[in-house]
Design a protein around this motif. Sequence first.
Motif, PDB file in Angstrom:
ATOM      1  N   VAL A 137       0.840  -1.193   0.000  1.00 40.42           N
ATOM      2  CA  VAL A 137       0.000   0.000   0.000  1.00 40.42           C
ATOM      3  C   VAL A 137       0.881   1.251   0.000  1.00 40.42           C
ATOM      4  CG1 VAL A 137      -1.665   1.373   1.324  1.00 40.42           C
ATOM      5  CG2 VAL A 137      -1.936  -1.115   1.157  1.00 40.42           C
ATOM      6  N   ARG A 138       0.550   2.191  -0.868  1.00 38.96           N
ATOM      7  CA  ARG A 138       1.193   3.504  -0.871  1.00 38.96           C
ATOM      8  C   ARG A 138       0.209   4.516  -0.315  1.00 38.96           C
ATOM      9  NH1 ARG A 138       2.579   6.518  -6.463  1.00 38.96           N
ATOM     10  NH2 ARG A 138       0.306   6.739  -6.385  1.00 38.96           N
ATOM     11  N   ALA A 139       0.665   5.346   0.624  1.00 37.97           N
ATOM     12  CA  ALA A 139      -0.210   6.325   1.271  1.00 37.97           C
ATOM     13  C   ALA A 139       0.604   7.564   1.641  1.00 37.97           C
ATOM     14  CB  ALA A 139      -0.857   5.721   2.517  1.00 37.97           C
ATOM     15  N   PRO A 140      -0.077   8.660   1.986  1.00 40.83           N
ATOM     16  CA  PRO A 140       0.651   9.870   2.376  1.00 40.83           C
ATOM     17  C   PRO A 140       1.478   9.706   3.648  1.00 40.83           C
ATOM     18  CG  PRO A 140      -1.597  10.403   1.727  1.00 40.83           C
ATOM     19  CD  PRO A 140      -1.519   8.912   1.817  1.00 40.83           C
ATOM     20  N   SER A 141       1.075   8.814   4.549  1.00 38.26           N
ATOM     21  CA  SER A 141       1.823   8.588   5.786  1.00 38.26           C
ATOM     22  C   SER A 141       2.031   7.100   5.981  1.00 38.26           C
ATOM     23  CB  SER A 141       1.081   9.172   6.988  1.00 38.26           C
ATOM     24  OG  SER A 141      -0.113   8.448   7.238  1.00 38.26           O
ATOM     25  N   CYS A 142       3.090   6.751   6.723  1.00 33.34           N
ATOM     26  CA  CYS A 142       3.393   5.328   6.901  1.00 33.34           C
ATOM     27  C   CYS A 142       2.448   4.676   7.898  1.00 33.34           C
ATOM     28  CB  CYS A 142       4.846   5.157   7.341  1.00 33.34           C
ATOM     29  SG  CYS A 142       5.506   3.495   7.038  1.00 33.34           S
ATOM     30  N   VAL A 143       1.965   5.439   8.885  1.00 28.31           N
ATOM     31  CA  VAL A 143       1.038   4.838   9.840  1.00 28.31           C
ATOM     32  C   VAL A 143      -0.219   4.353   9.136  1.00 28.31           C
ATOM     33  CG1 VAL A 143      -0.086   7.028  10.473  1.00 28.31           C
ATOM     34  CG2 VAL A 143      -0.067   5.130  12.095  1.00 28.31           C
ATOM     35  N   ILE A 144      -0.685   5.107   8.138  1.00 27.64           N
ATOM     36  CA  ILE A 144      -1.867   4.700   7.378  1.00 27.64           C
ATOM     37  C   ILE A 144      -1.525   3.571   6.408  1.00 27.64           C
ATOM     38  CG2 ILE A 144      -3.568   5.454   5.683  1.00 27.64           C
ATOM     39  CD1 ILE A 144      -4.117   6.396   8.538  1.00 27.64           C
ATOM     40  N   ALA A 145      -0.392   3.666   5.736  1.00 25.41           N
ATOM     41  CA  ALA A 145       0.011   2.598   4.819  1.00 25.41           C
ATOM     42  C   ALA A 145       0.152   1.277   5.559  1.00 25.41           C
ATOM     43  CB  ALA A 145       1.320   2.968   4.126  1.00 25.41           C
ATOM     44  N   ASP A 146       0.793   1.310   6.719  1.00 29.08           N
ATOM     45  CA  ASP A 146       0.997   0.111   7.531  1.00 29.08           C
ATOM     46  C   ASP A 146      -0.341  -0.517   7.914  1.00 29.08           C
ATOM     47  OD1 ASP A 146       2.124  -1.837   9.145  1.00 29.08           O
ATOM     48  OD2 ASP A 146       2.660  -0.474  10.767  1.00 29.08           O
ATOM     49  N   ALA A 147      -1.239   0.284   8.452  1.00 28.89           N
ATOM     50  CA  ALA A 147      -2.531  -0.240   8.894  1.00 28.89           C
ATOM     51  C   ALA A 147      -3.382  -0.743   7.725  1.00 28.89           C
ATOM     52  CB  ALA A 147      -3.290   0.834   9.670  1.00 28.89           C
ATOM     53  N   LEU A 148      -3.357  -0.032   6.609  1.00 30.42           N
ATOM     54  CA  LEU A 148      -4.198  -0.423   5.480  1.00 30.42           C
ATOM     55  C   LEU A 148      -3.766  -1.745   4.861  1.00 30.42           C
ATOM     56  CD1 LEU A 148      -4.946   2.936   3.609  1.00 30.42           C
ATOM     57  CD2 LEU A 148      -6.480   1.584   5.054  1.00 30.42           C
ATOM     58  N   THR A 149      -2.487  -2.114   4.986  1.00 33.58           N
ATOM     59  CA  THR A 149      -2.096  -3.420   4.453  1.00 33.58           C
ATOM     60  C   THR A 149      -2.871  -4.539   5.142  1.00 33.58           C
ATOM     61  OG1 THR A 149      -0.224  -3.661   6.000  1.00 33.58           O
ATOM     62  CG2 THR A 149       0.233  -2.662   3.848  1.00 33.58           C
ATOM     63  N   LYS A 150      -3.160  -4.380   6.431  1.00 38.40           N
ATOM     64  CA  LYS A 150      -3.906  -5.413   7.151  1.00 38.40           C
ATOM     65  C   LYS A 150      -5.355  -5.467   6.669  1.00 38.40           C
ATOM     66  CE  LYS A 150      -0.105  -4.960   9.585  1.00 38.40           C
ATOM     67  NZ  LYS A 150       0.984  -4.039   9.187  1.00 38.40           N
ATOM     68  N   VAL A 151      -5.930  -4.307   6.417  1.00 37.02           N
ATOM     69  CA  VAL A 151      -7.307  -4.264   5.926  1.00 37.02           C
ATOM     70  C   VAL A 151      -7.399  -4.906   4.548  1.00 37.02           C
ATOM     71  CG1 VAL A 151      -9.241  -2.775   5.319  1.00 37.02           C
ATOM     72  CG2 VAL A 151      -7.793  -2.196   7.279  1.00 37.02           C
ATOM     73  N   VAL A 152      -6.451  -4.580   3.678  1.00 41.92           N
ATOM     74  CA  VAL A 152      -6.475  -5.138   2.326  1.00 41.92           C
ATOM     75  C   VAL A 152      -6.268  -6.648   2.364  1.00 41.92           C
ATOM     76  CG1 VAL A 152      -5.362  -5.112   0.066  1.00 41.92           C
ATOM     77  CG2 VAL A 152      -5.733  -2.964   1.289  1.00 41.92           C
ATOM     78  N   MET A 153      -5.400  -7.137   3.251  1.00 41.62           N
ATOM     79  CA  MET A 153      -5.215  -8.581   3.374  1.00 41.62           C
ATOM     80  C   MET A 153      -6.522  -9.280   3.729  1.00 41.62           C
ATOM     81  SD  MET A 153      -2.092  -9.669   2.722  1.00 41.62           S
ATOM     82  CE  MET A 153      -1.984 -11.243   3.571  1.00 41.62           C
ATOM     83  N   ILE A 154      -7.354  -8.607   4.508  1.00 41.78           N
ATOM     84  CA  ILE A 154      -8.633  -9.191   4.938  1.00 41.78           C
ATOM     85  C   ILE A 154      -9.737  -8.963   3.909  1.00 41.78           C
ATOM     86  CG2 ILE A 154     -10.468  -9.010   6.677  1.00 41.78           C
ATOM     87  CD1 ILE A 154      -8.192  -8.233   8.673  1.00 41.78           C
ATOM     88  N   ALA A 155      -9.829  -7.742   3.408  1.00 44.55           N
ATOM     89  CA  ALA A 155     -10.955  -7.359   2.548  1.00 44.55           C
ATOM     90  C   ALA A 155     -10.685  -7.509   1.063  1.00 44.55           C
ATOM     91  CB  ALA A 155     -11.363  -5.916   2.849  1.00 44.55           C
ATOM     92  N   GLY A 156      -9.424  -7.572   0.670  1.00 40.70           N
ATOM     93  CA  GLY A 156      -9.101  -7.676  -0.749  1.00 40.70           C
ATOM     94  C   GLY A 156      -9.580  -6.477  -1.542  1.00 40.70           C
ATOM     95  N   THR A 157     -10.165  -6.729  -2.692  1.00 41.86           N
ATOM     96  CA  THR A 157     -10.611  -5.637  -3.555  1.00 41.86           C
ATOM     97  C   THR A 157     -11.783  -4.860  -2.962  1.00 41.86           C
ATOM     98  OG1 THR A 157     -11.991  -7.226  -4.756  1.00 41.86           O
ATOM     99  CG2 THR A 157      -9.809  -6.786  -5.651  1.00 41.86           C
ATOM    100  N   SER A 158     -12.402  -5.384  -1.934  1.00 42.76           N
ATOM    101  CA  SER A 158     -13.506  -4.669  -1.294  1.00 42.76           C
ATOM    102  C   SER A 158     -13.026  -3.444  -0.515  1.00 42.76           C
ATOM    103  CB  SER A 158     -14.262  -5.604  -0.341  1.00 42.76           C
ATOM    104  OG  SER A 158     -14.829  -6.687  -1.048  1.00 42.76           O
ATOM    105  N   ALA A 159     -11.715  -3.288  -0.377  1.00 38.71           N
ATOM    106  CA  ALA A 159     -11.163  -2.161   0.377  1.00 38.71           C
ATOM    107  C   ALA A 159     -10.989  -0.911  -0.472  1.00 38.71           C
ATOM    108  CB  ALA A 159      -9.821  -2.553   0.987  1.00 38.71           C
ATOM    109  N   THR A 160     -11.484  -0.917  -1.693  1.00 39.65           N
ATOM    110  CA  THR A 160     -11.258   0.197  -2.621  1.00 39.65           C
ATOM    111  C   THR A 160     -11.724   1.538  -2.058  1.00 39.65           C
ATOM    112  OG1 THR A 160     -11.431  -1.278  -4.528  1.00 39.65           O
ATOM    113  CG2 THR A 160     -11.738   1.081  -4.931  1.00 39.65           C
ATOM    114  N   ASP A 161     -12.925   1.584  -1.514  1.00 37.04           N
ATOM    115  CA  ASP A 161     -13.457   2.846  -0.989  1.00 37.04           C
ATOM    116  C   ASP A 161     -12.616   3.359   0.175  1.00 37.04           C
ATOM    117  OD1 ASP A 161     -15.459   2.769  -2.857  1.00 37.04           O
ATOM    118  OD2 ASP A 161     -16.999   2.037  -1.481  1.00 37.04           O
ATOM    119  N   LEU A 162     -12.152   2.458   1.019  1.00 38.28           N
ATOM    120  CA  LEU A 162     -11.329   2.867   2.148  1.00 38.28           C
ATOM    121  C   LEU A 162      -9.993   3.407   1.662  1.00 38.28           C
ATOM    122  CD1 LEU A 162     -11.274   2.902   5.278  1.00 38.28           C
ATOM    123  CD2 LEU A 162     -10.037   0.735   5.155  1.00 38.28           C
TER     124      LEU A 162
END
Length: 306
Positions: free
Chosen positions: A250-275
Amino acid sequence: MYCQPMETDCDSVRRAKPLLGTFVEITASGARKTDLNAGIDAAFDAVAKVHRLMSFHEPDSDVTRLNQFASQYPVSIDSWTYEVLRTAIDLNFRSRGAFDITVAPVLQGLGWLPGVVDKPWGAARNPDKVELLADNMVCFSNAEIRIDLGGIAKGFAVDRALDALRGFGIANGLVNAGGDLAAFGPDLQTVSIRNPVDPQKFMCGISINNEALASTARRFDPVRSVATTPSAVIDPATCKPACLIDGTTVRAPSCVIADALTKVVMIAGTSATDLLEHYRAGALLVLADGDIQISSDLKDAVSLAA
């Protein structure tokens, strides 16, 4: 790379230390040698502070004190820990529970965190029951709640390290904490991403500019085996390792968000698009069938290996 002592200025200084359960590498350039070294010292101090405050393993950390006492009375914690908890609770709400810092009992039951729990599968796993009070005070609604900030603290540490570098007037900086990284400055950085199924091979390169990048994938221990094992990311809905995809970056403006979002994407997959769109983030996903999917805002930054 270290600079020669005789030089007044230094093009680049690179140093590494074992912190956060990994090696943290910091590179800085565009300032006098004394400022580069002082900035890197301050950056390592910031990472070490996050480790002391947020480690599940440290007996005196904020996390340990919260897990021991927050169900009995409000516990005072550092403002940094409070900020991470606030971010985690917001992510939990926006991800509809996919990002969950209260899965610690599940991780303990699997033997991935120290400690014994009587009912690891029945623990309360809702960060809404982690209540943030005034003056950096926190309480838990019941004694079953235990938190682990392993899914977000490393990214937060990277961001604080970058702040420390900027405080010394450094023009270019990069902090890499075991693959969770962020950079600032005019230079474009290209980061090599490993194949989550075969980590000995590189899959692609991703370019970043004043951005952060974080990756999560199946577990890999080259000492034990060349094969990967299921992810350490727990799906709160099933209390089992996420298995929808093999890995994500995940690429994001901050690393705290990039780090956390990788876990969400691992769980939600393509359903995480809106987030991802909400946080102005993009993701590369490797699905279980080997298919690679890249969000539209990240495609121009990705160069796939031949």
